[in-house]
Design a protein around this motif. Structure first.
Motif, mmCIF file in Angstrom:
data_model
loop_
_atom_site.group_PDB
_atom_site.id
_atom_site.type_symbol
_atom_site.label_atom_id
_atom_site.label_comp_id
_atom_site.label_asym_id
_atom_site.label_seq_id
_atom_site.Cartn_x
_atom_site.Cartn_y
_atom_site.Cartn_z
ATOM 1 N N GLY A 37 6.794 5.311 0.446
ATOM 2 C CA GLY A 37 5.777 6.154 1.043
ATOM 3 C C GLY A 37 5.614 5.919 2.526
ATOM 4 N N GLY A 38 6.522 5.192 3.159
ATOM 5 C CA GLY A 38 6.391 4.839 4.565
ATOM 6 C C GLY A 38 7.547 5.316 5.413
ATOM 7 N N THR A 39 7.724 4.669 6.548
ATOM 8 C CA THR A 39 8.756 5.041 7.515
ATOM 9 C C THR A 39 9.390 3.790 8.105
ATOM 10 O OG1 THR A 39 7.126 5.102 9.301
ATOM 11 C CG2 THR A 39 7.580 7.183 8.165
ATOM 12 N N HIS A 148 -2.029 -1.521 7.449
ATOM 13 C CA HIS A 148 -0.583 -1.356 7.606
ATOM 14 C C HIS A 148 0.134 -2.310 6.659
ATOM 15 C CE1 HIS A 148 -1.069 0.665 11.629
ATOM 16 N NE2 HIS A 148 -2.111 -0.150 11.707
ATOM 17 N N THR A 155 12.947 0.120 -1.110
ATOM 18 C CA THR A 155 12.250 1.343 -0.743
ATOM 19 C C THR A 155 12.190 2.389 -1.845
ATOM 20 O OG1 THR A 155 14.288 2.233 0.219
ATOM 21 C CG2 THR A 155 12.815 1.036 1.692
ATOM 22 N N ASN A 167 10.293 -1.755 7.361
ATOM 23 C CA ASN A 167 9.583 -0.506 7.125
ATOM 24 C C ASN A 167 8.077 -0.743 7.109
ATOM 25 O OD1 ASN A 167 11.776 1.630 6.445
ATOM 26 N ND2 ASN A 167 12.375 -0.167 5.254
ATOM 27 N N ALA A 169 4.026 1.295 6.122
ATOM 28 C CA ALA A 169 3.260 2.386 5.536
ATOM 29 C C ALA A 169 1.777 2.103 5.742
ATOM 30 C CB ALA A 169 3.562 2.533 4.050
ATOM 31 N N THR A 201 2.467 4.793 -2.548
ATOM 32 C CA THR A 201 2.508 4.001 -1.312
ATOM 33 C C THR A 201 2.325 2.545 -1.688
ATOM 34 O OG1 THR A 201 1.583 5.823 -0.025
ATOM 35 C CG2 THR A 201 1.492 3.626 0.956
#
Length: 327
Positions: A37-39, A148, A155, A167, A169, A201
């Motif tokens: 659910g993150g980047t 955070h 992932t 990473n 999220a 997430t």
């Protein structure tokens, strides 16, 4: 926990020790979004989030003094030999590497605070250490607070595959003092841990020990370390995680490290400053009576259960927790 949460405590029996080789009994279609659910983290955003690497696997940690890293208690089991700071991919060139001098897990970490202190053989001077949250940091900590989640873990919700990239999220806190059960450690509840994330997430395997950051008026501080997943999660990762609160372990961290670490002192009075002063910023120690044994423990990776029916019950409880860890 989110993928960045180092160790999942989900009740799945076949979790491998290392995040790069971890597999689960349940095979699901993977969700390949970073940190579940993150980047991916941009270069230079979280330089104090470190990869914790050893022959038995990998975890994540936070640099809280030039020579001190906070990670999970169960991460002592990977026998870490080095950490890599200031990197977004610990298998790529760059970053700052330091060898591990020692790792010490919290006494009885299996049923209390799932944290370890790593002391480095040489300080990392190129990365500012992150301040850790103290009791005053948590004065307004409540449900729905956004935090955070950051880590080098897997992932996908099935907890499979490989990953060496950092990473992140954003996730809401759902239980700020871990008083709702569902995997919270009864010996340190309420107030020793918190729950965050869920609904896709989360942290995952390899995120164990990694930072949970909170934005404050004084800057961003680390307030938690990834421990495990929730008891009722439907998948190995993605259902939410349990994190150790830093305000309860400040005194133990500094006692174990042998010197002060960076702390959030909130509205510090005259002469106190905001760095790594001699005070701990927290007198709390809700650990079921073990807080007075800081100097007595030689534990570096866990402890054995006692004999008799009590030992059997404790061993069973530890087994359940082990299956939810996120290493």
């Amino acid at each position: 926990m989110p993928r960045i949460l180092a160790v999942s405590l989900l009740a799945f029996a076949s979790t491998a020790s290392a995040q790069t080789t971890g597999t689960r009994d349940t095979v699901l279609e993977p969700d390949n979004a970073p940190v579940i659910g993150g980047t991916a983290v941009p270069t230079g955003k979280w330089p104090d989030a470190v990869a914790v690497l050893g022959p038995q696997g990998s975890c994540t940690g936070t640099l809280i003094a030039p020579d001190v890293v906070l990670t999970a208690g169960h991460c002592a089991e990977v026998a870490p030999t080095r950490v890599v700071a200031d990197t977004t991919d610990y298998n790529a060139a760059g970053g700052t590497t330091a060898n591990v001098k020692s790792i010490t897990a919290y006494p009885n970490w299996e049923t209390q605070y799932d944290v370890s202190v790593i002391v480095l053989a040489s300080p990392i001077t190129s990365v500012p250490p992150r301040k850790i949250g103290t009791s005053c940091t948590f004065d307004t900590f409540a449900a729905n607070t956004q935090v955070h989640l950051v880590g080098f873990g897997l992932t996908d919700t099935a907890g499979t595959g490989d990953n060496t990239q950092l990473n992140e999220a954003m996730a809401p806190v759902t239980d700020p003092d871990c008083s709702g059960g569902n995997g919270c450690m009864s010996a340190i509840a309420p107030g020793g841990e918190f729950i965050a994330g869920g609904g896709g997430t989360d942290s995952c395997f390899g995120d164990s020990g990694g930072p949970v950051y909170l934005d404050t008026a004084r800057g961003t501080v680390v307030i938690g370390a990834v421990s495990r997943g929730l008891d009722n999660a439907a998948t190995p990762c993605g259902g939410g995680g349990i994190y150790v609160r830093t305000d309860k372990i400040v005194q133990w961290i500094e006692s174990t490290a042998g010197h002060p670490v960076e702390k959030d002192l909130c509205a510090a009075g005259p002469g106190e400053g905001s760095g790594s002063g001699s005070g701990s910023g927290s007198g709390d120690d809700n650990d079921g009576g073990d807080g007075d044994r800081f100097g007595d423990s030689d534990i570096s990776g866990g402890c054995a259960a006692g004999g008799g029916s009590t030992g059997i019950a404790l061993a069973f409880a530890i087994g359940l927790v082990a299956r939810r860890r996120r290493r």
